[in-house]
Write an enzyme that holds these catalytic residues in place. Structure first.
Site, PDB file in Angstrom:
ATOM      1  N   LEU A 192       3.689  56.370  26.873  1.00  0.00           N
ATOM      2  CA  LEU A 192       4.427  57.547  27.320  1.00  0.00           C
ATOM      3  C   LEU A 192       5.861  57.584  26.801  1.00  0.00           C
ATOM      4  O   LEU A 192       6.514  56.556  26.670  1.00  0.00           O
ATOM      5  CB  LEU A 192       4.433  57.595  28.853  1.00  0.00           C
ATOM      6  CG  LEU A 192       3.045  57.602  29.505  1.00  0.00           C
ATOM      7  CD1 LEU A 192       3.173  57.608  31.027  1.00  0.00           C
ATOM      8  CD2 LEU A 192       2.214  58.797  29.036  1.00  0.00           C
ATOM      9  N   HIS A 193       6.312  58.795  26.497  1.00  0.00           N
ATOM     10  CA  HIS A 193       7.691  59.019  26.053  1.00  0.00           C
ATOM     11  C   HIS A 193       8.277  60.164  26.882  1.00  0.00           C
ATOM     12  O   HIS A 193       7.597  60.722  27.767  1.00  0.00           O
ATOM     13  CB  HIS A 193       7.730  59.322  24.548  1.00  0.00           C
ATOM     14  CG  HIS A 193       6.773  60.393  24.125  1.00  0.00           C
ATOM     15  ND1 HIS A 193       6.888  61.709  24.539  1.00  0.00           N
ATOM     16  CD2 HIS A 193       5.663  60.350  23.337  1.00  0.00           C
ATOM     17  CE1 HIS A 193       5.918  62.422  24.007  1.00  0.00           C
ATOM     18  NE2 HIS A 193       5.138  61.621  23.279  1.00  0.00           N
ATOM     19  N   SER A 219       3.855  59.790  20.444  1.00  0.00           N
ATOM     20  CA  SER A 219       3.539  58.351  20.499  1.00  0.00           C
ATOM     21  C   SER A 219       3.433  57.795  19.085  1.00  0.00           C
ATOM     22  O   SER A 219       3.746  56.634  18.840  1.00  0.00           O
ATOM     23  CB  SER A 219       2.218  58.129  21.236  1.00  0.00           C
ATOM     24  OG  SER A 219       2.263  58.721  22.525  1.00  0.00           O
ATOM     25  N   ARG A 220       2.975  58.627  18.157  1.00  0.00           N
ATOM     26  CA  ARG A 220       2.785  58.159  16.780  1.00  0.00           C
ATOM     27  C   ARG A 220       4.103  57.940  16.025  1.00  0.00           C
ATOM     28  O   ARG A 220       4.100  57.318  14.969  1.00  0.00           O
ATOM     29  CB  ARG A 220       1.898  59.131  15.993  1.00  0.00           C
ATOM     30  CG  ARG A 220       0.446  59.085  16.411  1.00  0.00           C
ATOM     31  CD  ARG A 220      -0.465  59.821  15.429  1.00  0.00           C
ATOM     32  NE  ARG A 220      -1.868  59.578  15.713  1.00  0.00           N
ATOM     33  CZ  ARG A 220      -2.649  60.394  16.426  1.00  0.00           C
ATOM     34  NH1 ARG A 220      -2.146  61.504  16.941  1.00  0.00           N
ATOM     35  NH2 ARG A 220      -3.919  60.098  16.630  1.00  0.00           N
ATOM     36  N   HIS A 279       6.159  63.289  27.437  1.00  0.00           N
ATOM     37  CA  HIS A 279       5.153  63.140  28.495  1.00  0.00           C
ATOM     38  C   HIS A 279       5.812  63.246  29.869  1.00  0.00           C
ATOM     39  O   HIS A 279       5.279  63.885  30.774  1.00  0.00           O
ATOM     40  CB  HIS A 279       4.479  61.766  28.420  1.00  0.00           C
ATOM     41  CG  HIS A 279       3.621  61.546  27.224  1.00  0.00           C
ATOM     42  ND1 HIS A 279       3.878  60.569  26.294  1.00  0.00           N
ATOM     43  CD2 HIS A 279       2.477  62.151  26.798  1.00  0.00           C
ATOM     44  CE1 HIS A 279       2.936  60.576  25.361  1.00  0.00           C
ATOM     45  NE2 HIS A 279       2.076  61.531  25.637  1.00  0.00           N
TER      46      HIS A 279
HETATM   47  P1  AMP Z   1      -0.892  62.789  24.036  1.00  0.00           P
HETATM   48  O1  AMP Z   1      -0.658  61.547  24.857  1.00  0.00           O
HETATM   49  O2  AMP Z   1      -0.212  62.760  22.704  1.00  0.00           O
HETATM   50  O3  AMP Z   1      -2.335  63.190  23.978  1.00  0.00           O
HETATM   51  O4  AMP Z   1      -0.151  63.962  24.817  1.00  0.00           O
HETATM   52  C1  AMP Z   1      -0.431  64.233  26.164  1.00  0.00           C
HETATM   53  C2  AMP Z   1       0.174  65.565  26.529  1.00  0.00           C
HETATM   54  O5  AMP Z   1       1.578  65.509  26.329  1.00  0.00           O
HETATM   55  C3  AMP Z   1      -0.338  66.726  25.662  1.00  0.00           C
HETATM   56  O6  AMP Z   1      -0.500  67.877  26.465  1.00  0.00           O
HETATM   57  C4  AMP Z   1       0.759  66.887  24.649  1.00  0.00           C
HETATM   58  O7  AMP Z   1       0.841  68.196  24.120  1.00  0.00           O
HETATM   59  C5  AMP Z   1       1.983  66.576  25.494  1.00  0.00           C
HETATM   60  N1  AMP Z   1       3.104  66.171  24.634  1.00  0.00           N
HETATM   61  C6  AMP Z   1       3.082  65.247  23.652  1.00  0.00           C
HETATM   62  N2  AMP Z   1       4.281  65.186  23.027  1.00  0.00           N
HETATM   63  C7  AMP Z   1       5.069  66.106  23.629  1.00  0.00           C
HETATM   64  C8  AMP Z   1       6.424  66.542  23.444  1.00  0.00           C
HETATM   65  N3  AMP Z   1       7.201  66.026  22.498  1.00  0.00           N
HETATM   66  N4  AMP Z   1       6.891  67.522  24.244  1.00  0.00           N
HETATM   67  C9  AMP Z   1       6.104  68.067  25.224  1.00  0.00           C
HETATM   68  N5  AMP Z   1       4.829  67.700  25.448  1.00  0.00           N
HETATM   69  C10 AMP Z   1       4.314  66.731  24.672  1.00  0.00           C
END
Ligand code: AMP
Length: 272
Positions: free
Chosen positions: A24-25, A177-178, A28
């Site tokens: 998580l960042h 995350s990447r 998230h």
């Molecule tokens: P992930 O863990 O990458 O699958 O992301 C989980 C959720 O967080 C998804 O709905 C993403 O669109 C959202 N998300 C990822 N990065 C961001 C960001 N920089 N700003 C806002 N939402 C994000």
């Protein structure tokens, strides 16, 4: 989780789901805070979903830090952290998949065949397990957000889908995350993605409204970085994702680039 969800709902609670793949960042966390505001019981899921990764993609390498994530989720006041194992989500004999055909064929669907089918399948499972009244998704994954809206409408999920604006680093890079894969030089190159989006809006503000010129400008900015390999730069309708030639209404500029081995995506709505 299913029993817990049933109990909480029976007590009259509004259940919110924030699905993630963990590591998580701040993006998230902002999404989780939005979820917190929208209901009584906040469920955060962490699941690196194997079926949305292609055979040559980064499923094995995808960054994971469960303990740290757990602490962060707790600090944000989430009620339930749901983190199933792949064998629980896909037991032997699993044979169903969900495909939002219309919106999955373009943009990321071209270079990542099967990706959105994996996303749609796991989301339907999560929705059936958690039974949320609200689910929150980031606009950073714009195509995913449209697909989940479509699938919720098509399959009659009685829930609200909330889109949340992209959270960025100070220099504009969308949090992901990447990003942890990037070397120092690649991190500098990655700035070019957001720079090209901002430049596009400046061009539109100057009265340029043909897609070709906007795409050429973005291609030059990103292409000037040695590590960058453009997957797509597309100007498309923000509802149908069909390409558009003229920016005579709000139009989505969507970009996917490989910086070294790291595939990054970003987008911006351009307003004439
Ligand atoms: P992930 O863990 O990458 O699958 O992301 C989980 C959720 O967080 C998804 O709905 C993403 O669109 C959202 N998300 C990822 N990065 C961001 C960001 N920089 N700003 C806002 N939402 C994000």
């Amino acid at each position: 989780m299913q029993n817990e969800a049933k109990t909480r709902k029976r007590q009259g609670n509004r259940v919110v789901l924030a699905p993630t793949m963990g590591f998580l960042h701040e993006g998230h966390l902002a999404l989780i805070r939005e979820g917190r505001r929208r209901g009584d019981v906040l469920v955060v899921s962490i699941f690196v979903n194997p079926v949305q990764f292609g055979p040559n993609e980064d499923y094995e390498q995808y960054p994971r830090d469960f303990e740290k994530d757990r602490e962060m989720v707790q600090k944000e006041g989430a009620d339930i952290l749901f983190a199933p194992e792949p064998f629980e989500m896909y037991p032997e004999g699993f044979g169903t998949s969900v495909n939002v055909d219309s919106l999955s064929r373009c943009l990321c669907g071209i270079s990542r065949p099967g990706h959105f089918q994996g996303v749609a399948t796991v989301l339907v499972k999560l929705f059936n397990i958690v039974k949320p009244d609200v689910a929150v998704f980031g606009e950073k994954d714009y195509q995913q957000l449209l697909i989940v809206r479509r699938l919720a409408a098509d399959l009659n999920f009685d829930m609200e889908i909330v889109g949340f604006p992209t959270v960025r680093e100070e220099d504009g890079l969308a949090l992901s995350s990447r990003n942890s894969y990037l070397t120092k030089d690649e991190r500098v190159s990655a700035q070019s993605i957001c720079q090209s989006l901002k430049k596009a809006q400046i061009l539109v503000d100057c009265g340029i409204n043909d897609s070709e010129t906007i795409i050429k400008s973005a291609t030059e900015i990103i292409g000037s970085r040695p590590e960058a390999k453009i997957d797509y730069i597309s100007l498309c309708d923000p509802v149908t994702l069909q390409e558009v030639k003229t920016i005579d209404r709000p139009v989505l500029l969507a970009i996917a680039v490989k910086i070294g081995k790291t595939r990054l995506i970003d987008n911006m709505l351009l307003h004439p």
